[in-house]
Design an enzyme around this catalytic site. Structure first.
Site, PDB file in Angstrom:
ATOM      1  N   LEU A 340       0.844  -1.197   0.000  1.00 45.49           N
ATOM      2  CA  LEU A 340       0.000   0.000   0.000  1.00 45.49           C
ATOM      3  C   LEU A 340       0.879   1.247   0.000  1.00 45.49           C
ATOM      4  O   LEU A 340       1.644   1.468   0.940  1.00 45.49           O
ATOM      5  CB  LEU A 340      -0.913   0.009   1.232  1.00 45.49           C
ATOM      6  CG  LEU A 340      -1.831  -1.205   1.382  1.00 45.49           C
ATOM      7  CD1 LEU A 340      -2.352  -1.310   2.807  1.00 45.49           C
ATOM      8  CD2 LEU A 340      -2.974  -1.125   0.398  1.00 45.49           C
ATOM      9  N   THR A 341       0.759   2.046  -1.044  1.00 43.33           N
ATOM     10  CA  THR A 341       1.551   3.265  -1.139  1.00 43.33           C
ATOM     11  C   THR A 341       1.184   4.220  -0.014  1.00 43.33           C
ATOM     12  O   THR A 341       0.009   4.431   0.273  1.00 43.33           O
ATOM     13  CB  THR A 341       1.324   3.941  -2.507  1.00 43.33           C
ATOM     14  OG1 THR A 341       1.590   3.001  -3.534  1.00 43.33           O
ATOM     15  CG2 THR A 341       2.213   5.149  -2.680  1.00 43.33           C
ATOM     16  N   GLN A 393       8.094  -4.904  -3.601  1.00 41.95           N
ATOM     17  CA  GLN A 393       7.456  -4.704  -4.909  1.00 41.95           C
ATOM     18  C   GLN A 393       8.198  -3.614  -5.664  1.00 41.95           C
ATOM     19  O   GLN A 393       8.436  -2.529  -5.129  1.00 41.95           O
ATOM     20  CB  GLN A 393       5.988  -4.302  -4.738  1.00 41.95           C
ATOM     21  CG  GLN A 393       5.232  -4.258  -6.060  1.00 41.95           C
ATOM     22  CD  GLN A 393       3.804  -3.782  -5.902  1.00 41.95           C
ATOM     23  OE1 GLN A 393       3.548  -2.622  -5.594  1.00 41.95           O
ATOM     24  NE2 GLN A 393       2.844  -4.686  -6.108  1.00 41.95           N
ATOM     25  N   CYS A 424      -0.430  -0.959 -11.432  1.00 40.89           N
ATOM     26  CA  CYS A 424      -0.548   0.434 -10.992  1.00 40.89           C
ATOM     27  C   CYS A 424      -1.290   1.253 -12.050  1.00 40.89           C
ATOM     28  O   CYS A 424      -0.887   1.268 -13.211  1.00 40.89           O
ATOM     29  CB  CYS A 424       0.828   1.033 -10.737  1.00 40.89           C
ATOM     30  SG  CYS A 424       0.765   2.723 -10.112  1.00 40.89           S
ATOM     31  N   HIS A 493      -6.116  -8.325  -9.264  1.00 42.62           N
ATOM     32  CA  HIS A 493      -7.096  -7.360  -8.740  1.00 42.62           C
ATOM     33  C   HIS A 493      -8.274  -7.330  -9.714  1.00 42.62           C
ATOM     34  O   HIS A 493      -8.084  -7.088 -10.899  1.00 42.62           O
ATOM     35  CB  HIS A 493      -6.449  -5.975  -8.623  1.00 42.62           C
ATOM     36  CG  HIS A 493      -7.348  -4.937  -8.013  1.00 42.62           C
ATOM     37  ND1 HIS A 493      -6.961  -3.633  -7.837  1.00 42.62           N
ATOM     38  CD2 HIS A 493      -8.622  -5.012  -7.538  1.00 42.62           C
ATOM     39  CE1 HIS A 493      -7.946  -2.953  -7.279  1.00 42.62           C
ATOM     40  NE2 HIS A 493      -8.959  -3.770  -7.099  1.00 42.62           N
ATOM     41  N   ASN A 525      -7.959 -10.357  -5.241  1.00 40.30           N
ATOM     42  CA  ASN A 525      -7.909  -9.094  -4.516  1.00 40.30           C
ATOM     43  C   ASN A 525      -9.075  -8.211  -4.940  1.00 40.30           C
ATOM     44  O   ASN A 525      -9.360  -8.090  -6.127  1.00 40.30           O
ATOM     45  CB  ASN A 525      -6.567  -8.390  -4.798  1.00 40.30           C
ATOM     46  CG  ASN A 525      -6.512  -6.988  -4.245  1.00 40.30           C
ATOM     47  OD1 ASN A 525      -6.111  -6.068  -4.939  1.00 40.30           O
ATOM     48  ND2 ASN A 525      -6.917  -6.796  -3.015  1.00 40.30           N
ATOM     49  N   ASP A 527     -12.386  -5.739  -2.614  1.00 42.13           N
ATOM     50  CA  ASP A 527     -13.645  -5.614  -1.864  1.00 42.13           C
ATOM     51  C   ASP A 527     -13.752  -6.534  -0.651  1.00 42.13           C
ATOM     52  O   ASP A 527     -14.859  -6.880  -0.244  1.00 42.13           O
ATOM     53  CB  ASP A 527     -14.859  -5.855  -2.779  1.00 42.13           C
ATOM     54  CG  ASP A 527     -14.916  -4.879  -3.928  1.00 42.13           C
ATOM     55  OD1 ASP A 527     -14.292  -3.812  -3.809  1.00 42.13           O
ATOM     56  OD2 ASP A 527     -15.573  -5.170  -4.935  1.00 42.13           O
ATOM     57  N   ALA A 548      -6.327  -5.100   0.823  1.00 39.76           N
ATOM     58  CA  ALA A 548      -5.716  -3.782   0.690  1.00 39.76           C
ATOM     59  C   ALA A 548      -6.491  -2.746   1.502  1.00 39.76           C
ATOM     60  O   ALA A 548      -6.214  -2.540   2.675  1.00 39.76           O
ATOM     61  CB  ALA A 548      -5.646  -3.394  -0.792  1.00 39.76           C
TER      62      ALA A 548
END
Length: 678
Positions: A340-341, A393, A424, A493, A525, A527, A548
């Protein structure tokens, strides 16, 4: 028949509208007219009821579209009443009530009432009229450096046991401890977490909890027993060494394995340019020409030239590690905290490990910045001792930089796997060909994966999205190819790049892709916000689950999934979670003013997500869905109401309860804004 007999006689029928029994033709005809009128009235009434029902359904559907969560009515309130209650009940970090006059002028001017709406892009024709092109949201937010909060700073030589200052009279920092202590900001608390944990605080007099370990003559105390107990303990790994940083800046680091692979790529490129797609060879005896197949061409390209060595040969010189001989990681049926950024920093990952996360991964790092030796980028690779399965990552768009970066990490960092970010969605990355852009550049993607596999001794994983366009999924075409490229694990995702985080993740498509990926593990990945969501996700056949935003909203989700329950966590327990984060942040970023304000900033970024959590006891329907916006509601106590506020000023109040009052020139605007409720 007499009149008496007519009354006593049994009627032919009874009208359901007039409730009479007509016994002659005249009466019957008049009754029919009355019936027709009444039937017409009932039809109109019925149509009106249907219209009313349709309007009700439409209104309900409107509520669903808006994405408001279903709360018990006794807790619901209005925006004005909510903010009035929160403002009137605030007692400040020291316990006394505050008024508008007590707030600093900077806070009054810069406070943001509510998160602003998303700014949409302006058409090219209208750019000249508007002037500056409007892009994104909160990109022009103020960035105050943490060291700007200290008016006068103490020289590091004084902090480090009064060592001699190498700058002498030219030093711009204070050397008089008494003068510094007189101008220093007030201490936050009576006990220092670093001193209580390790027996020594390396920040000495500059620590914002200095009273706990400072003598009257400004000497720093030490706890010999704790120091001995922690001797030789390395809590954080993968720090950038000064020697390596200098070598990277001078470009003097040798990348032997990478150069071998890149030489092979260059040779293959030359052959391809010379021969074209089809290699035609003439028969020397004058026979027919032979056209080699694509398979033969590919096989010839994959052949690597012999390695030239000097001195005695070793196994490492001539034998390449096979995929099965590399370090293995058991990915099956694990809970994976997503990279997570900004918010997925080391203190936050420590919290998630405590709550039951199995796999953790560092924030996305740019491969070019790592190769340049940037300290801020290398900080994203740091690993805490509690992270037993940890990966990093990296993001890039070219085989040469990504391969060299993989070799650099392999030789200088302790990691269990390396992940390629090809999911991304941001423009800065995508327009350069990285992130989601790799999904449409198959040849480059293949070269990157094969090159990184060539230099790594640990598994290589890939994170992707369903595709670039919303209604054009391409992941199912890419996954069989990645299996051939020896990828150890794939994370999918369930949204495209265009969707970003809007609409629901497509778990039906993830199910299809998981079958295609077998036997390679595939993690799903999107919800996941409750253990029920996780159970449904596991039914799709995925090898594991990546979480996430669900972890940002409630990091205790890992406990809920492992214990299969809804945790109605209290506001005091949530405050304890934030207190642990502040302690971990002080350990990681420092307990001086600079470290305190850095910890506060990251806490506020996290609170911009955590405020979306709705306590289980307040919900009309359990569980809460990730795409449901919390309405304004009153909590079961004041702290619960304060934590539900989406006002940045209230987040600052929460931080003041743990990290003391903010400096006079402190300004905060969240980096991320919710866009997933549409």
């Amino acid at each position: 028949m007499s009149e008496m007999n007519l009354k006593d006689a049994e009627p032919m029928f009874v009208c359901q509208y007039t409730r009479t029994s007509p016994n002659c033709c005249t009466c019957l005809s008049s009754c029919r007219g009355i019936v027709a009128a009444l039937v017409r009235r009932d039809l109109e009434k019925a149509c009106g009821m249907e219209n009313a029902m349709e309007e009700t359904v439409e209104k309900k559907s409107d509520v669903i579209v808006k994405g408001d969560a279903a709360l018990k009515t006794q807790f619901l309130t209005t925006k004005d009443k909510f903010h009035k209650f929160v403002d009137s009940g605030w007692k400040g970090p020291k316990g006394h009530k505050t008024s508008d006059n007590d707030k600093p002028e900077e806070e009054k001017e810069t406070s943001v009432e509510e998160p602003e709406t998303k700014k949409f892009k302006v058409d090219p024709e209208e750019r000249n009229k508007v002037g500056k092109r409007i892009r994104g949201q909160n990109k022009s937010r103020p960035h105050t450096k943490p060291n700007a909060f200290d008016e006068k700073r103490l020289c590091p030589s004084v902090i480090q046991d009064n060592k001699e200052c190498t700058y002498g009279d030219k030093c711009i920092f204070l050397h008089d401890a008494a003068e510094y202590m007189a101008s220093k900001l007030a201490d936050i608390g009576e006990s220092c977490y670093l001193y209580d944990t390790f027996g020594k605080c390396s920040y000495g007099l500059s620590c914002r909890y200095a009273k706990a370990h400072t003598t009257p003559d400004f000497k720093t105390m030490e706890n010999a027993e704790l120091i001995k107990a922690n001797e030789g303990r390395e809590t954080v790994k993968n720090s950038l060494k000064k020697e390596l940083q200098n070598q990277l800046r001078k470009r003097s680091v040798a990348f032997k394995k990478s150069e071998e692979y890149l030489k092979t790529l260059a040779n293959n490129k030359e052959k391809t340019q010379q021969l074209g797609n089809a290699v035609v060879s003439a028969d020397p005896t004058g026979g027919e020409q032979r056209v080699s197949t694509e398979a033969e061409t590919q096989a010839s390209q994959d052949k690597q030239p012999p390695v030239k060595t000097i001195g005695p040969l070793t196994d490492e010189d001539v034998i390449k590690l096979r995929q099965c001989e590399k370090k293995q990681v058991d990915f099956q049926d694990k809970l994976y905290l997503a990279p997570l950024t900004t918010c997925g920093n080391l203190p936050f990952r420590r919290l998630c490990k405590r709550f039951g996360a199995d796999i953790t991964c560092g924030e996305m790092a740019m491969c070019t910045n790592l190769l340049q030796g940037q300290q801020s980028e290398w900080a994203l690779l740091k690993r805490h001792e509690s992270e037993d399965v940890f990966g990093v990552q990296v993001e890039g768009c070219f085989p040469d930089t990504m391969t060299r970066c993989a070799e650099l990490i392999n030789n200088n960092a302790d990691v269990d796997f390396v992940d390629i970010n090809s999911g991304c969605p941001i423009d800065l990355v995508y327009k350069k060909g990285g992130g989601c852009g790799l999904m449409t550049r198959n040849r480059k993607f293949e070269q990157i994966i094969k090159g990184m596999n060539h230099v790594l001794d640990v598994p290589l994983t890939v994170k992707i999205r369903t595709g670039v366009q919303e209604k054009c999924n391409i992941a199912h075409k890419l996954i069989p190819e990645m299996k051939k490229w020896d990828v150890s694990m794939i994370t999918l995702h369930g949204r495209s790049r265009e969707q970003r985080y809007t609409k629901l993740a497509d778990w039906d498509y993830i199910t299809t892709c998981s079958k295609l990926a077998s036997p390679v593990p595939l993690f799903g990945n999107g919800d996941i916000l409750s253990y029920e969501d996780a159970m449904k996700a596991k039914e799709t056949g995925v090898s594991g689950i990546m979480i996430a935003r669900g972890a940002l909203i409630k990091p205790w989700i890992f406990t809920e999934i492992k214990e299969s329950r809804h945790w109605d966590i209290s506001s005091n327990e949530r405050l304890d979670v934030l207190r642990d984060f502040s302690n971990f942040g002080l350990e990681h970023w420092g307990s001086d003013t600079r470290g305190v304000e850095k910890t506060r900033t990251f806490m506020l970024e996290w609170l911009s997500f955590m405020c979306r959590y709705i306590p289980v006891g307040l919900l009309e329907r359990v569980p809460q869905k990730i795409n449901e916006r919390p309405p304004f509601y009153m909590g079961r106590n004041y702290l619960e109401s304060l934590m539900a506020s989406q006002h940045a000023g209230d987040w600052i109040r929460i931080s003041e309860m743990l990290l003391g009052p903010v400096p006079k020139n402190f300004i905060f605007l969240p980096k991320h804004k919710a866009n997933a409720y549409k």
